[in-house]
Design a protein around this motif. Structure first.
Motif, PDB file in Angstrom:
ATOM      1  N   LEU A 168       9.647  -5.677   9.033  1.00 53.65           N
ATOM      2  CA  LEU A 168       8.933  -4.933   8.124  1.00 53.65           C
ATOM      3  C   LEU A 168       8.451  -3.665   9.012  1.00 53.65           C
ATOM      4  O   LEU A 168       8.470  -2.533   8.386  1.00 53.65           O
ATOM      5  N   ASP A 169       8.096  -3.651  10.130  1.00 48.88           N
ATOM      6  CA  ASP A 169       7.805  -2.435  11.131  1.00 48.88           C
ATOM      7  C   ASP A 169       9.163  -1.674  10.980  1.00 48.88           C
ATOM      8  O   ASP A 169       8.766  -0.340  11.080  1.00 48.88           O
ATOM      9  N   GLU A 170      10.358  -2.217  11.032  1.00 49.62           N
ATOM     10  CA  GLU A 170      11.444  -1.336  11.064  1.00 49.62           C
ATOM     11  C   GLU A 170      11.545  -0.494   9.787  1.00 49.62           C
ATOM     12  O   GLU A 170      12.056   0.662   9.794  1.00 49.62           O
ATOM     13  N   LEU A 171      11.202  -1.264   8.735  1.00 47.25           N
ATOM     14  CA  LEU A 171      11.542  -0.590   7.615  1.00 47.25           C
ATOM     15  C   LEU A 171      10.550   0.502   7.395  1.00 47.25           C
ATOM     16  O   LEU A 171      10.744   1.581   6.816  1.00 47.25           O
ATOM     17  N   ASN A 172       9.171   0.367   7.731  1.00 51.35           N
ATOM     18  CA  ASN A 172       8.428   1.348   7.628  1.00 51.35           C
ATOM     19  C   ASN A 172       8.491   2.521   8.696  1.00 51.35           C
ATOM     20  O   ASN A 172       8.306   3.661   8.259  1.00 51.35           O
ATOM     21  N   ARG A 173       8.876   2.097   9.762  1.00 51.00           N
ATOM     22  CA  ARG A 173       9.477   3.161  10.790  1.00 51.00           C
ATOM     23  C   ARG A 173      10.643   4.119  10.383  1.00 51.00           C
ATOM     24  O   ARG A 173      10.506   5.336  10.570  1.00 51.00           O
ATOM     25  N   ARG A 174      11.600   3.338   9.831  1.00 44.48           N
ATOM     26  CA  ARG A 174      13.019   4.015   9.627  1.00 44.48           C
ATOM     27  C   ARG A 174      13.200   4.526   8.058  1.00 44.48           C
ATOM     28  O   ARG A 174      14.295   5.234   7.990  1.00 44.48           O
ATOM     29  N   GLY A 175      12.614   3.696   7.372  1.00 46.61           N
ATOM     30  CA  GLY A 175      12.991   4.260   5.703  1.00 46.61           C
ATOM     31  C   GLY A 175      12.294   5.525   5.528  1.00 46.61           C
ATOM     32  O   GLY A 175      11.297   5.655   5.685  1.00 46.61           O
ATOM     33  N   GLN A 176      13.180   6.269   4.882  1.00 40.60           N
ATOM     34  CA  GLN A 176      13.202   7.649   4.409  1.00 40.60           C
ATOM     35  C   GLN A 176      12.572   7.534   2.905  1.00 40.60           C
ATOM     36  O   GLN A 176      12.235   8.568   2.447  1.00 40.60           O
ATOM     37  N   THR A 177      13.009   6.418   2.216  1.00 38.53           N
ATOM     38  CA  THR A 177      12.997   6.529   0.710  1.00 38.53           C
ATOM     39  C   THR A 177      11.542   5.641   0.451  1.00 38.53           C
ATOM     40  O   THR A 177      11.317   5.547  -0.754  1.00 38.53           O
ATOM     41  N   ILE A 178      10.992   4.849   1.792  1.00 38.44           N
ATOM     42  CA  ILE A 178      10.074   3.942   1.287  1.00 38.44           C
ATOM     43  C   ILE A 178       8.561   4.801   1.283  1.00 38.44           C
ATOM     44  O   ILE A 178       8.039   5.460   2.361  1.00 38.44           O
ATOM     45  N   GLU A 179       7.946   4.591   0.296  1.00 42.61           N
ATOM     46  CA  GLU A 179       6.449   5.095   0.331  1.00 42.61           C
ATOM     47  C   GLU A 179       5.542   3.912   1.073  1.00 42.61           C
ATOM     48  O   GLU A 179       4.821   4.465   1.803  1.00 42.61           O
ATOM     49  N   ALA A 180       5.675   2.842   0.996  1.00 40.64           N
ATOM     50  CA  ALA A 180       4.988   1.697   1.552  1.00 40.64           C
ATOM     51  C   ALA A 180       5.673   0.497   1.530  1.00 40.64           C
ATOM     52  O   ALA A 180       6.396   0.047   0.490  1.00 40.64           O
ATOM     53  N   ALA A 181       5.741  -0.270   2.616  1.00 40.69           N
ATOM     54  CA  ALA A 181       5.892  -1.857   2.428  1.00 40.69           C
ATOM     55  C   ALA A 181       4.999  -2.605   3.071  1.00 40.69           C
ATOM     56  O   ALA A 181       4.045  -2.399   3.907  1.00 40.69           O
ATOM     57  N   ALA A 182       4.936  -4.125   2.721  1.00 41.77           N
ATOM     58  CA  ALA A 182       4.262  -4.871   3.182  1.00 41.77           C
ATOM     59  C   ALA A 182       4.628  -6.195   3.232  1.00 41.77           C
ATOM     60  O   ALA A 182       5.491  -6.703   2.569  1.00 41.77           O
ATOM     61  N   PHE A 183       4.091  -6.974   4.161  1.00 42.19           N
ATOM     62  CA  PHE A 183       4.386  -8.591   4.333  1.00 42.19           C
ATOM     63  C   PHE A 183       3.550  -9.435   3.646  1.00 42.19           C
ATOM     64  O   PHE A 183       2.308  -9.116   3.785  1.00 42.19           O
ATOM     65  N   PHE A 184       3.776 -10.499   3.058  1.00 39.13           N
ATOM     66  CA  PHE A 184       2.987 -11.411   2.591  1.00 39.13           C
ATOM     67  C   PHE A 184       3.618 -12.874   2.598  1.00 39.13           C
ATOM     68  O   PHE A 184       4.942 -12.996   2.396  1.00 39.13           O
ATOM     69  N   VAL A 185       2.851 -13.835   2.633  1.00 37.39           N
ATOM     70  CA  VAL A 185       3.432 -15.261   2.621  1.00 37.39           C
ATOM     71  C   VAL A 185       2.215 -16.091   1.802  1.00 37.39           C
ATOM     72  O   VAL A 185       0.977 -15.638   1.955  1.00 37.39           O
ATOM     73  N   GLN A 186       2.475 -16.847   0.906  1.00 37.68           N
ATOM     74  CA  GLN A 186       1.394 -17.548   0.440  1.00 37.68           C
ATOM     75  C   GLN A 186       1.286 -19.279   0.637  1.00 37.68           C
ATOM     76  O   GLN A 186       2.353 -19.793   0.711  1.00 37.68           O
ATOM     77  N   ARG A 187       0.259 -19.717   0.563  1.00 37.81           N
ATOM     78  CA  ARG A 187       0.244 -21.282   0.865  1.00 37.81           C
ATOM     79  C   ARG A 187      -1.280 -21.929  -0.016  1.00 37.81           C
ATOM     80  O   ARG A 187      -2.130 -21.106  -0.271  1.00 37.81           O
ATOM     81  N   PRO A 188      -0.955 -22.988  -0.692  1.00 36.36           N
ATOM     82  CA  PRO A 188      -2.069 -23.457  -1.527  1.00 36.36           C
ATOM     83  C   PRO A 188      -2.915 -24.275  -0.638  1.00 36.36           C
ATOM     84  O   PRO A 188      -2.409 -25.045   0.362  1.00 36.36           O
ATOM     85  N   ARG A 189      -4.233 -24.025  -0.563  1.00 35.59           N
ATOM     86  CA  ARG A 189      -5.201 -24.628   0.354  1.00 35.59           C
ATOM     87  C   ARG A 189      -6.520 -24.768  -0.131  1.00 35.59           C
ATOM     88  O   ARG A 189      -7.011 -24.387  -1.294  1.00 35.59           O
ATOM     89  N   GLU A 190      -7.100 -25.916   0.214  1.00 32.82           N
ATOM     90  CA  GLU A 190      -8.523 -26.003  -0.155  1.00 32.82           C
ATOM     91  C   GLU A 190      -9.487 -25.142   0.569  1.00 32.82           C
ATOM     92  O   GLU A 190      -9.413 -24.831   1.593  1.00 32.82           O
ATOM     93  N   VAL A 191     -10.430 -24.641  -0.357  1.00 32.65           N
ATOM     94  CA  VAL A 191     -11.394 -23.614   0.023  1.00 32.65           C
ATOM     95  C   VAL A 191     -12.919 -24.308  -0.405  1.00 32.65           C
ATOM     96  O   VAL A 191     -12.844 -24.728  -1.557  1.00 32.65           O
ATOM     97  N   SER A 192     -13.853 -23.906   0.492  1.00 35.57           N
ATOM     98  CA  SER A 192     -15.125 -24.593   0.303  1.00 35.57           C
ATOM     99  C   SER A 192     -16.252 -23.642   0.556  1.00 35.57           C
ATOM    100  O   SER A 192     -15.785 -22.589   1.590  1.00 35.57           O
ATOM    101  N   HIS A 193     -17.462 -23.748   0.019  1.00 34.34           N
ATOM    102  CA  HIS A 193     -18.421 -22.903   0.504  1.00 34.34           C
ATOM    103  C   HIS A 193     -19.734 -23.963   0.125  1.00 34.34           C
ATOM    104  O   HIS A 193     -19.957 -24.173  -0.999  1.00 34.34           O
ATOM    105  N   GLN A 194     -20.315 -24.269   1.195  1.00 31.46           N
ATOM    106  CA  GLN A 194     -21.208 -25.260   1.328  1.00 31.46           C
ATOM    107  C   GLN A 194     -20.714 -26.498   0.471  1.00 31.46           C
ATOM    108  O   GLN A 194     -20.086 -27.063   0.926  1.00 31.46           O
ATOM    109  N   ALA A 195     -21.573 -26.803  -0.601  1.00 28.53           N
ATOM    110  CA  ALA A 195     -20.832 -28.331  -1.423  1.00 28.53           C
ATOM    111  C   ALA A 195     -19.896 -27.840  -2.627  1.00 28.53           C
ATOM    112  O   ALA A 195     -19.352 -28.840  -3.110  1.00 28.53           O
ATOM    113  N   SER A 196     -19.612 -26.598  -2.707  1.00 32.98           N
ATOM    114  CA  SER A 196     -18.597 -26.395  -3.700  1.00 32.98           C
ATOM    115  C   SER A 196     -17.249 -26.198  -3.024  1.00 32.98           C
ATOM    116  O   SER A 196     -17.222 -25.683  -1.994  1.00 32.98           O
ATOM    117  N   THR A 197     -16.173 -26.960  -3.594  1.00 32.02           N
ATOM    118  CA  THR A 197     -14.861 -27.078  -3.047  1.00 32.02           C
ATOM    119  C   THR A 197     -13.788 -26.696  -4.274  1.00 32.02           C
ATOM    120  O   THR A 197     -14.063 -27.278  -5.337  1.00 32.02           O
TER     121      THR A 197
END
Length: 415
Positions: free
Chosen positions: A95-124
Motif C-alpha cells: 500500500l505504501d509503495e502504491l501511494n508513493r509511486r502511483g501517478q494515476t492514484i488519487e488515494a489508496a487504503a488497506f482493509f481487512v475484516q473479521r466477525p467478532r463479538e462486541v459488547s458494552h456493559q450487559a449488551s452483546t
C-alpha cells in the motif's frame, strides 16, 4: 355506443361466470394467479437487488478497483483455484509503495475484516463485522459520519484503541444513549467510540450498519496480516479524468515491481473492478429469470387451458342466446369480440389476484425486514399484459366457434 354495449354485456357475462360458478372459476384462474405471481415476484426481487447494486456502485464510484489475492471472476468450470491459493496476500508495505509511486492514484487504503463479538456493559452483539482500515479509507470508500469524527492521522499511525461504529451497532449496544465518548469491548480490549456512521443499510460491499471501524495498526495486534489466508485488500481510487485501464496498468507495474516478478511470470495478484460483480449478478439474474419464466409458464399454460375450458362451457350454455343475437342482426365479429373480452377479463382477473398478493407481500416484507421492496408500475403492466395475452390466446378458439354458429341451428339446439 354499440362498442360500449358489447363491452358492458361481455363484462356482465364474465361477472356471472364468476358468481354462478365460483368454485370452478376460482380453481381455473388459480393457474393464472400462480403463474403471474411466480414471474412478477421474481422480477420484483430482481428490481430490489438491482436498485441496491446501482446505489452501491454510485456511492462507491466507477473509478475504484480492489487489489486482492482472489479474482472475483471465477472463470467457470476451468477455474484453477489451487493457483490462486498459493498467492500472497496484499501487504501494508505494498500500500505504501502504491501511494508513493502511483501517478494515476488519487488515494489508496488497506482493509481487512473479521466477525467478532462486541459488547458494552450487559449488551452483546455476536458476529459484528470489525473492519481494520488504514487512514485513507474514507477517501476511497466514502461514508457519512453521523456523530463524532473520523480517526486522526496520529490515531491511525499509532494504532490507538478507538472505533467508529455503524448505526445498527449503536442502536443495539447503546439504545437511546449517546455512544460517542463511551467504550466498547472487542478482542478483550476497551475501545473508545469516537464516531458513528449514518444509517445506510445493506449494500453491494457490505452492511455498514453492522460494522465497527478500527485503525489497522491497532488490529494488527490481534490479526496476523502476514498470514496467507488473512483476507487483506487494498482499494484504490483513480484521479479525475484517469480511466480505470490506465490506473490498472500502473498498479500492475508497481505490484510486479514490489513483488519482484520476472517478465515471464504471471501476476500473483488480482485487480478486481465493481463491474465484474454486476456482470456476475446479471448472469445469475438471467438464469433465475429463465427458471421463473419456466415455472410461471407451466402455471400459465394450465391456466390457459382452464380459461379455454370455461369459454367452451360458456359457449355451450349460451348457444340459444347466441342464436337470438345473430337472428336479430348481430354480426360474427360482435359475438367474437364478446367472448374474447370475457376470456381476457377472466384471465386479467386471475392475474390481478397474483399482483395483489405480491403487493401485500412487498408491504409486509418491507416493514418486517426493513427492505424497500416495491411492485413497480412496469411489473404491474407486464403482469396485466401477460394475463391479457393468455386470455386472448385461450379464448380465441371458443370465441371463433361461437361466432361461426348458425343462428337457426343454435336456437334449434337450445330447444
Amino acid at each position: 355506443m354499440l362498442f360500449l354495449k358489447l363491452v358492458g354485456e361481455s363484462f356482465i357475462f364474465a361477472i356471472q361466470s364468476i358468481v354462478v360458478n365460483k368454485t370452478r372459476t376460482i380453481l381455473t384462474l388459480l393457474g393464472i394467479t400462480i403463474g403471474i405471481f411466480c414471474i412478477i415476484a421474481i422480477f420484483t426481487v430482481f428490481d430490489f437487488i438491482e436498485r441496491n447494486i446501482r446505489t452501491s456502485l454510485e456511492s462507491l464510484g466507477s473509478n475504484v478497483v480492489f487489489v486482492q489475492k482472489w479474482p472475483w471472476g471465477m472463470g467457470g468450470g476451468e477455474y484453477q483455484w489451487w493457483r490462486y491459493m498459493r498467492r500472497p496476500e496484499p501487504k501494508l508495505h505494498e500500500l505504501d509503495e502504491l501511494n508513493r509511486r502511483g501517478q494515476t492514484i488519487e488515494a489508496a487504503a488497506f482493509f481487512v475484516q473479521r466477525p467478532r463479538e462486541v459488547s458494552h456493559q450487559a449488551s452483546t452483539i455476536e458476529g459484528a463485522m470489525v473492519t481494520a482500515i488504514s487512514h485513507e479509507y474514507i477517501r476511497v470508500i466514502p461514508f457519512e459520519i453521523a456523530d463524532g469524527r473520523y480517526f486522526t492521522s496520529i490515531e491511525s499511525a499509532a494504532g490507538r484503541n478507538v472505533a467508529i461504529i455503524g448505526d445498527g451497532i449503536r442502536s443495539n449496544l447503546f439504545g437511546t444513549l449517546e455512544p460517542v465518548g463511551r467504550q466498547i469491548s472487542v478482542w478483550g480490549r476497551k475501545l473508545e467510540v469516537i464516531g458513528t456512521i449514518r444509517k445506510e443499510g445493506q449494500g453491494l460491499f457490505g452492511n455498514t450498519d453492522n460494522e465497527i471501524l478500527v485503525p489497522v495498526n491497532f488490529a494488527s495486534s490481534f490479526i496476523d496480516l502476514n498470514s496467507n489466508n488473512a483476507g487483506n485488500s487494498i482499494v484504490v481510487r483513480a484521479k479525475a479524468n484517469v480511466s480505470n485501464e490506465e490506473m490498472i496498468d500502473e498498479i500492475t507495474g508497481i505490484m510486479r515491481s514490489v513483488r519482484r516478478l520476472k517478465p515471464s511470470a504471471e501476476d500473483n495478484f488480482s485487480i478486481n473492478e465493481a463491474s465484474l460483480l454486476t456482470q456476475a449478478f446479471n448472469n445469475i439474474f438471467r438464469v433465475v429469470s429463465l427458471v421463473g419464466w419456466i415455472i410461471g409458464g407451466f402455471s400459465l399454460l394450465v391456466g390457459g387451458f382452464g380459461i379455454a375450458n370455461i369459454m367452451f362451457v360458456s359457449v355451450k350454455e349460451r348457444t340459444s342466446i347466441i342464436g337470438i343475437q345473430k337472428s336479430v342482426g348481430a354480426k360474427n365479429f360482435m359475438v367474437l369480440f364478446q367472448f374474447l373480452f370475457e376470456a381476457i377479463f377472466l384471465s386479467v382477473f386471475g392475474g390481478s389476484i397474483g399482483l395483489l398478493i405480491i403487493f401485500a407481500g412487498t408491504i409486509i416484507l418491507s416493514s418486517v425486514l426493513d427492505m424497500e421492496l416495491v411492485l413497480t408500475a412496469g411489473n404491474i403492466f407486464l403482469g396485466i399484459f401477460v394475463s391479457a395475452l393468455i386470455g386472448l390466446v385461450s379464448g380465441f378458439i371458443p370465441a371463433w366457434s361461437a361466432s361461426r354458429l348458425d343462428p337457426v341451428e343454435a336456437m334449434r339446439t337450445a330447444i
